[in-house]
Design a protein around this motif. Structure first.
Motif, PDB file in Angstrom:
ATOM      1  N   ARG A 228      -6.518  77.967  38.493  1.00 38.91           N
ATOM      2  CA  ARG A 228      -5.753  78.602  39.570  1.00 38.91           C
ATOM      3  C   ARG A 228      -6.300  79.996  39.861  1.00 38.91           C
ATOM      4  NH1 ARG A 228      -4.167  75.705  42.784  1.00 38.91           N
ATOM      5  NH2 ARG A 228      -3.293  74.378  41.176  1.00 38.91           N
ATOM      6  N   MET A 229      -6.684  80.717  38.795  1.00 40.42           N
ATOM      7  CA  MET A 229      -7.226  82.075  38.990  1.00 40.42           C
ATOM      8  C   MET A 229      -8.523  82.038  39.792  1.00 40.42           C
ATOM      9  SD  MET A 229      -6.416  83.624  35.234  1.00 40.42           S
ATOM     10  CE  MET A 229      -7.206  85.190  35.423  1.00 40.42           C
ATOM     11  N   ILE A 230      -9.417  81.125  39.427  1.00 42.52           N
ATOM     12  CA  ILE A 230     -10.693  81.014  40.143  1.00 42.52           C
ATOM     13  C   ILE A 230     -10.443  80.652  41.611  1.00 42.52           C
ATOM     14  CG2 ILE A 230     -12.807  79.629  40.321  1.00 42.52           C
ATOM     15  CD1 ILE A 230     -13.073  81.370  38.001  1.00 42.52           C
ATOM     16  N   GLN A 231      -9.561  79.668  41.823  1.00 42.36           N
ATOM     17  CA  GLN A 231      -9.219  79.229  43.178  1.00 42.36           C
ATOM     18  C   GLN A 231      -8.633  80.373  44.008  1.00 42.36           C
ATOM     19  OE1 GLN A 231      -9.274  75.951  44.741  1.00 42.36           O
ATOM     20  NE2 GLN A 231     -10.845  75.734  43.166  1.00 42.36           N
ATOM     21  N   ALA A 232      -7.648  81.056  43.417  1.00 37.84           N
ATOM     22  CA  ALA A 232      -6.965  82.132  44.129  1.00 37.84           C
ATOM     23  C   ALA A 232      -7.940  83.255  44.469  1.00 37.84           C
ATOM     24  CB  ALA A 232      -5.809  82.658  43.281  1.00 37.84           C
ATOM     25  N   ASN A 233      -8.842  83.527  43.566  1.00 35.60           N
ATOM     26  CA  ASN A 233      -9.835  84.578  43.777  1.00 35.60           C
ATOM     27  C   ASN A 233     -10.707  84.238  44.981  1.00 35.60           C
ATOM     28  OD1 ASN A 233     -11.028  86.982  43.184  1.00 35.60           O
ATOM     29  ND2 ASN A 233     -12.450  86.138  41.680  1.00 35.60           N
ATOM     30  N   ALA A 234     -11.149  82.985  45.017  1.00 32.49           N
ATOM     31  CA  ALA A 234     -12.035  82.561  46.108  1.00 32.49           C
ATOM     32  C   ALA A 234     -11.304  82.621  47.444  1.00 32.49           C
ATOM     33  CB  ALA A 234     -12.529  81.146  45.830  1.00 32.49           C
ATOM     34  N   ARG A 235      -9.982  82.385  47.429  1.00 33.99           N
ATOM     35  CA  ARG A 235      -9.215  82.380  48.675  1.00 33.99           C
ATOM     36  C   ARG A 235      -8.541  83.723  48.951  1.00 33.99           C
ATOM     37  NH1 ARG A 235      -5.944  76.872  47.452  1.00 33.99           N
ATOM     38  NH2 ARG A 235      -7.735  75.454  47.406  1.00 33.99           N
ATOM     39  N   VAL A 236      -8.928  84.739  48.181  1.00 35.01           N
ATOM     40  CA  VAL A 236      -8.357  86.076  48.312  1.00 35.01           C
ATOM     41  C   VAL A 236      -6.826  86.054  48.207  1.00 35.01           C
ATOM     42  CG1 VAL A 236      -8.744  88.306  49.404  1.00 35.01           C
ATOM     43  CG2 VAL A 236     -10.222  86.401  50.006  1.00 35.01           C
ATOM     44  N   GLN A 237      -6.300  85.162  47.387  1.00 32.00           N
ATOM     45  CA  GLN A 237      -4.861  85.181  47.076  1.00 32.00           C
ATOM     46  C   GLN A 237      -4.680  85.973  45.786  1.00 32.00           C
ATOM     47  OE1 GLN A 237      -4.512  80.861  46.961  1.00 32.00           O
ATOM     48  NE2 GLN A 237      -2.951  80.983  48.562  1.00 32.00           N
ATOM     49  N   ILE A 238      -4.963  87.269  45.891  1.00 32.12           N
ATOM     50  CA  ILE A 238      -5.020  88.077  44.669  1.00 32.12           C
ATOM     51  C   ILE A 238      -3.653  88.159  43.992  1.00 32.12           C
ATOM     52  CG2 ILE A 238      -5.780  90.279  43.687  1.00 32.12           C
ATOM     53  CD1 ILE A 238      -7.991  88.562  44.979  1.00 32.12           C
ATOM     54  N   ASP A 239      -2.566  88.102  44.801  1.00 30.23           N
ATOM     55  CA  ASP A 239      -1.238  88.136  44.185  1.00 30.23           C
ATOM     56  C   ASP A 239      -1.031  86.910  43.292  1.00 30.23           C
ATOM     57  OD1 ASP A 239      -1.377  86.532  46.373  1.00 30.23           O
ATOM     58  OD2 ASP A 239       0.579  87.088  47.209  1.00 30.23           O
ATOM     59  N   LEU A 240      -1.513  85.759  43.732  1.00 27.01           N
ATOM     60  CA  LEU A 240      -1.401  84.542  42.927  1.00 27.01           C
ATOM     61  C   LEU A 240      -2.244  84.648  41.658  1.00 27.01           C
ATOM     62  CD1 LEU A 240      -0.411  81.653  42.569  1.00 27.01           C
ATOM     63  CD2 LEU A 240      -2.306  80.879  43.998  1.00 27.01           C
ATOM     64  N   LEU A 241      -3.449  85.214  41.833  1.00 21.83           N
ATOM     65  CA  LEU A 241      -4.329  85.431  40.679  1.00 21.83           C
ATOM     66  C   LEU A 241      -3.608  86.273  39.625  1.00 21.83           C
ATOM     67  CD1 LEU A 241      -8.071  86.408  40.876  1.00 21.83           C
ATOM     68  CD2 LEU A 241      -6.574  87.512  39.236  1.00 21.83           C
ATOM     69  N   PHE A 242      -2.967  87.355  40.086  1.00 24.18           N
ATOM     70  CA  PHE A 242      -2.263  88.231  39.141  1.00 24.18           C
ATOM     71  C   PHE A 242      -1.069  87.526  38.516  1.00 24.18           C
ATOM     72  CE2 PHE A 242      -3.673  92.629  38.689  1.00 24.18           C
ATOM     73  CZ  PHE A 242      -4.822  92.568  39.471  1.00 24.18           C
TER      74      PHE A 242
END
Lengths: 249, 259
Positions: free
Chosen positions: B203-217
């Motif tokens: 999920r972190m890798i995915q969110a990072n690629a999609r600039v969903q940084i809040d999800l990454l955090f």
């Protein structure tokens, strides 16, 4: 209940032609002595002379050594001795009672809990059966170790400076206790304390030199445990100390 | 215990405040450093996805921990009991540590697939050596006097191992398990980064690629909280099991000191 002295059928233990070398240096060579049946033999000597090694050799703890051990009754010594080390050697994860009954557990037998409790009571620790070693004082721990030795109920007891870590008063009291409860057994007590040897020994051996030799010293009159305040104990202590000091160099 | 909980809450609150302050003062855009509110919002919006990912990663960590510890304990027992094993196996084990386990991650994914298996193997491998080394070290450092005593009592080697060496080595094993608890999440996450179809690392890798940084955090936060909880749980379990061991560093907790 503690067995009577007669039940133990004490016998002489004779060691002949013992030889041991560490890193090429001969500790002793052709050494021999006899532990007389039912008596305390105290082995004194400067540190590093090989007292502990000699005791370990008797205990069968040194593999591949030269030396013949004969028992007065013709049977082998192995399995008929109890060992007490320089520390109490209590297992910290076992209660006092379980420590006393350790031998049975290690031999795969069911521990005799009633007897273990009786042994603890014998050394004045009734009521402390469930206590872990860390909650006991040094003197109490050594008394548990003594109870464990009694529990083994062996005719021969080998002790390696068992009381050396205790303070003078505790040591004095536990010496009395040990002399009482181990009476009638054939005991070898290795010690660096001449006062202890004079108090407890029916026989006193001084070990010195390299390779080491053994010399008999006449013990003071009277039956152990002797009173340290008896006349001439001080004089004897001085003489013995002098001999040990001379042997150390 | 209550005081400790209070302290932990205050620390957590302080960290969140510090975080918010950093966002305000540095004036970071939300796609570089989202604030606490944005991340909390991500928890709500992506609750379902995050829950599924958490379950996957937790299962990987738990299984990796179980297999890694079991394998480590068994290996330590084996090499301490069998002398030929010690001579032959120990140098191989030590040498194998020169290969960084993380470098094996692509190979593990190749062999064990994109599913959970490769992550479990990864976590188990990361844990295996610290557990083996700590337990084996404990097994061979048994107080020599205890061994002498046991021998004069007529105990066999197997009995000495079971009744003296193993219990005496438990404090060392405890340190190994604590280390394992700290390493296990790392293994699982690295495995997910390299190749997976689910889990917090994925999920972190995915969110990072999609600039969903809040999800990454949000994923990162779950991982951090779980890592801390896992460590404390293992630590508490180890302490409980080793209650006989004299504590060398006294606890300064008013109520936490053992009797």
């Amino acid at each position: 209940m503690p067995k009577s002295v007669a039940d133990l059928a004490a016998f002489d233990v004779r060691l002949t032609d013992a030889r041991l070398a560490f890193a090429g240096a001969k500790l002793f060579d052709g050494l021999g002595f006899t532990l007389e049946a039912g008596l305390w033999t105290c082995l004194l000597g400067p540190s590093g002379v090989g007292k502990t090694s000699l005791l370990r050799l008797l205990a069968g703890l040194i593999p591949d050594t030269d030396g013949v051990i004969d028992c007065g009754d013709g049977a082998p010594l192995a399995g008929r001795l109890a060992y007490m080390g320089q520390q109490d050697l209590l297992l910290p994860w076992l209660s006092a009672e379980a420590n006393v009954a350790l031998g049975a557990r290690l031999r795969g037998q069911a521990p005799d809990r009633v007897r273990a409790r009786a042994m603890l009571a014998r050394v004045g620790l009734a009521g402390r059966e469930a206590d872990l070693p860390r909650t006991l004082s040094g003197g109490m721990r050594q008394r548990v170790a003594l109870a464990r030795t009694l529990m083994e109920d062996k005719p021969v007891v080998l002790m390696d400076e068992p009381f050396s870590a205790l303070d003078a008063i505790t040591r004095h009291r536990i010496q009395d206790l040990a002399a009482d409860v181990l009476a009638g057994r054939t005991v070898l007590l290795v010690t660096h304390d001449p006062a202890e040897a004079l108090r407890l020994g029916h026989r006193i051996l001084v070990m010195s030199g390299a390779p080491a030799r053994l010399e008999d010293t006449a013990p003071p009159p009277g039956v152990p445990p002797r009173d340290p305040a008896a006349p001439d104990m001080g004089g004897q202590l001085g003489l013995l100390l002098g001999r040990l000091a001379a042997a150390a160099f | 215990m209550r005081r400790r909980l209070e302290r932990m809450c205050i620390t957590a609150l302080g960290l969140v405040l510090l975080w918010q302050m950093a966002v305000w003062t540095a004036g970071m855009p939300a796609f570089i450093l989202p604030g606490p509110v944005a991340v909390m919002n991500a928890f709500v919006v992506h609750a379902e996805v995050l829950w599924d990912d958490t379950l996957i990663t937790l299962a990987e960590i738990a299984l990796g921990l179980a297999f890694g510890c079991a394998l480590g304990i068994a290996t330590a027992l084996f090499i301490s009991y069998a002398r030929p094993a010690r001579r032959w196996l120990l140098p191989v084990l030590v040498a194998s540590q020169a290969v960084p386990v993380f470098a094996l991650a692509p190979v593990l994914v190749l062999w064990f697939g994109y599913g959970m298996a490769s992550k479990v193997v990864m976590a188990a491998l990361v844990i295996f050596f610290p557990v083996t080394a700590a337990f084996f070290d404990g097994l061979r450092r048994t107080e020599p006097g205890w061994l002498d005593l046991a021998r004069t009592m007529g105990a066999s080697r197997a009995v000495i191992l079971r009744h003296v060496r193993v219990p005496a080595a438990l404090p060392a094993l405890g340190s190994g398990l604590r280390m394992a608890a700290a390493f296990a999440p790392i293994g699982a996450i690295i495995g997910e980064w390299v190749g997976s179809s689910g889990g917090l690392g994925y999920r972190m890798i995915q969110a990072n690629a999609r600039v969903q940084i809040d999800l990454l955090f949000a994923a990162l936060l779950i991982l951090a909280v779980f890592g801390v909880l896992l460590y404390y749980a293992v630590d508490a379990g180890v302490r409980r099991a080793l209650h006989w061991q004299p504590e060398t560093i006294p606890t300064d907790d008013e109520n936490g000191a053992p009797p």
